[in-house]
Design an enzyme around this catalytic site. Structure first.
Site, short mmCIF file in Angstrom:
data_model
loop_
_atom_site.label_atom_id
_atom_site.label_comp_id
_atom_site.label_asym_id
_atom_site.label_seq_id
_atom_site.Cartn_x
_atom_site.Cartn_y
_atom_site.Cartn_z
N ASP A 172 0.84 -1.21 0.00
CA ASP A 172 0.00 0.00 0.00
C ASP A 172 0.87 1.26 0.00
OD1 ASP A 172 -1.82 2.01 0.74
OD2 ASP A 172 -2.07 1.27 2.79
N HIS B 66 -3.54 4.15 7.11
CA HIS B 66 -2.47 3.72 6.20
C HIS B 66 -1.09 3.99 6.80
CE1 HIS B 66 -5.30 3.16 2.83
NE2 HIS B 66 -5.95 4.16 3.38
#
Length: 552
Positions: free
Chosen positions: A192, A365
């Site tokens: 990611d 994140h």
């Protein structure tokens, strides 16, 4: 010749959203995530954007299963549309499966779809693949990464993640397992890239609880909080602090109600007895006993908070003094919509607190240091950044190179590009069909780039319709030309201009050679080109011009 592992991204590269990655080895295909994206401002009328899955439809007989990392829309949102053409069993953790079931029920697809619920630690074998579920932290419960094994080697696909040492529930990301896999040998890492531009570490979700406590303590007014519906841990913290200060909680907004229903049924949320109350009853309580949790943290027009701000919510009116807490950051592109809602709330006398003034939101994140930890633990031979725009993937690639990975072992791919991996090589080779499919109402894919171009043209310059009645025998003008405009000029104030346009249309008609007097397309072409040239000289505008000839 040895089989190669192919990795193809049909979504999630050079964009945020519509994540879909295809893994193919021999005659087997597995799919990781089937997400949707939100339309850009110039995609007039489009509801959602989904990946083009032509490649999967063509290879339907090879597909063994769909594996979902977590329950956010950009990872599961396209399922109802894709499952119409691609039928495959879905493997997901309990929370993700619960949210998918709601979605499929709505589209009447639940009975036709096989769903298998898995837990972190489970290994699923499919043809020549095996897929291991690995627990990670994210802003939704039950998020996982995958260790995908095939005869070529092991690939780790992180999904969305961060490293949270003090999560609200569910335990810390399973770094030990990632380290074990790293020691066994990992061929490739797909990670990611969303927060790769941010240095340091992402704060823990539990840090938000202290900010909530400070805002509830001593507050005599109503408290209305908006956050992402899927962030169950955030909702749990709001309910806990409301209960601590003796407030009843009501929930408004469909996605929020759905998320609460799924998470409480599955035991991901613990609501103390008597805290939840129906919105219709909570209004009778004193202000300091009320907490309303609502959708609308992104300023969406039809969301509950937006309707409250603009006085169209049936049950809740904003009162002077109301404390409105926005516990979310703006998704890029939504800043104006959020600004409009906040301005309206201020106009009504509300006290608005957002993440700029207090730590009311943390990302789901990983930032740079967390990404480095994952790279160091996994020790992949090859690295493929995913889930990000071009600049994010480039920065993530540099981060891998800075940690000592040879530049030729870092591959930045694009939608539809095929990455071929062997035990000791990785290269880009060829492309498959990929791109965007637009969903507008019930129509999937029936609005293409040509229709969108017309919509932009109409939105920017409006349209002019020229109507003529002509004799089918000799092409003589029977009546007209009549000029109708929409979105171009206001008729009453522009009679002179419309009269000039009639004259131009007449002259264009007369300029057509007598031999072609009943060639309607030649006449339409002449009217269109003469009018557009005249209008551009006169007004510097280029409206859409539609000549209509009625044959009598």
């Amino acid at each position: 010749m040895a089989e190669k592992l192919k990795i193809i991204s049909l979504g999630g590269l050079n964009e945020i959203g519509k994540n879909l990655t295809v893994y193919e080895y021999g005659g087997d295909i597995i799919i990781v995530d089937v997400g949707m994206g939100f339309p850009d401002d110039d995609m007039y009328g489009i509801d959602v954007v989904i990946p083009d899955v032509s490649y999967l439809i063509k290879n339907q007989n090879k597909i063994r299963g769909i594996f979902l990392t977590h329950g956010h829309e950009d990872h599961i949102g396209a399922l109802p549309y894709v499952l119409r053409d691609v039928n495959a069993p879905i493997y997901a953790t309990r929370m993700t499966a619960g949210l998918v079931k709601l979605k499929l029920e709505e589209h009447r697809l639940l009975d036709k779809t096989k769903m298998i619920t898995c837990e972190a630690g489970d290994v699923v074998r499919m043809g020549k693949f095996s897929v291991e579920f690995i627990h990670v932290n994210h802003s939704i419960a039950d998020a996982v990464a995958f260790a995908i094994k095939c005869p070529v080697g092991t690939v780790i696909h992180t999904g969305d993640f961060k490293i949270d040492a003090t999560p609200v529930q569910g335990g810390m990301i399973d770094l030990a397992r990632l380290g074990e896999l790293g020691n066994e040998g990992v061929l490739a890492l797909l990670a990611d890239s969303t927060n790769v531009e941010r240095p340091g570490y992402t704060k823990s979700e539990s840090s938000v609880g202290a900010s909530f406590d400070a805002l509830f303590r001593g507050c005599e007014e109503r408290i209305i909080i908006t956050t992402f519906a899927s962030n169950v841990d955030r909702l749990q913290q709001i309910i806990d602090v409301a209960a601590r200060y003796g407030r009843k909680v009501a929930v408004t907004g469909r996605s929020m109600e759905n998320a609460m229903k799924v998470s409480t049924e599955l035991g991901y949320m613990n609501i103390p007895d008597g805290v939840l109350m129906d919105l219709t009853r909570i209004k009778s309580l004193p202000k300091d006993k009320v907490c309303i949790i609502t959708t609308g943290s992104q300023g969406e027009t039809m969301s509950a908070l937006s309707r409250m701000a603009f006085s169209t919510h049936r049950q809740v009116d904003i009162l002077p003094g109301d404390r409105i807490i926005i516990s979310a950051s703006a998704i890029p592109g939504n800043e104006n919509a959020i600004g409009n809602v906040i301005n309206e709330l201020y106009r009504k006398g509300a006290d608005v607190v957002n993440e700029r003034s207090l730590a009311l939101h943390v990302s789901g994140h990983a930032c740079q240091e967390e990404l480095k930890i994952i790279h160091a633990l996994v020790k992949p031979k090859f690295f493929i950044p995913v889930h990000g725009e071009q600049r994010m993937m480039q920065i993530h690639a540099k981060l891998a190179r800075d940690m000592g990975m040879p530049a030729q072992n870092v591959i930045i791919s694009d939608l539809g590009r095929v990455i071929e991996l062997t035990a000791d090589s990785a290269r880009l080779s060829g492309t498959v069909t990929a791109g965007q499919v637009f969903v507008d109402g019930y129509g999937v894919g029936d609005v293409g780039s040509v229709v969108l171009r017309d919509r932009r043209h109409l939105a920017q310059d409006g349209m002019i319709v020229v109507v003529l009645s002509m004799s089918g025998e000799d092409g003589a003008l029977v009546s007209g030309p009549d000029i109708i405009t929409r979105g171009f000029v206001y008729v009453k104030e522009s009679e002179g201009l419309l009269e000039e346009l009639r004259q131009v249309a007449l002259e264009a008609l007369q300029s057509v050679d007598g031999r072609y007097q009943t060639d309607w397309s030649a006449i339409k072409g002449a009217i269109k080109s003469d009018l557009s040239e005249y209008l551009y000289k006169k007004t510097k505008r280029s409206p859409m011009i539609l000549p209509v000839i009625m044959e009598v």
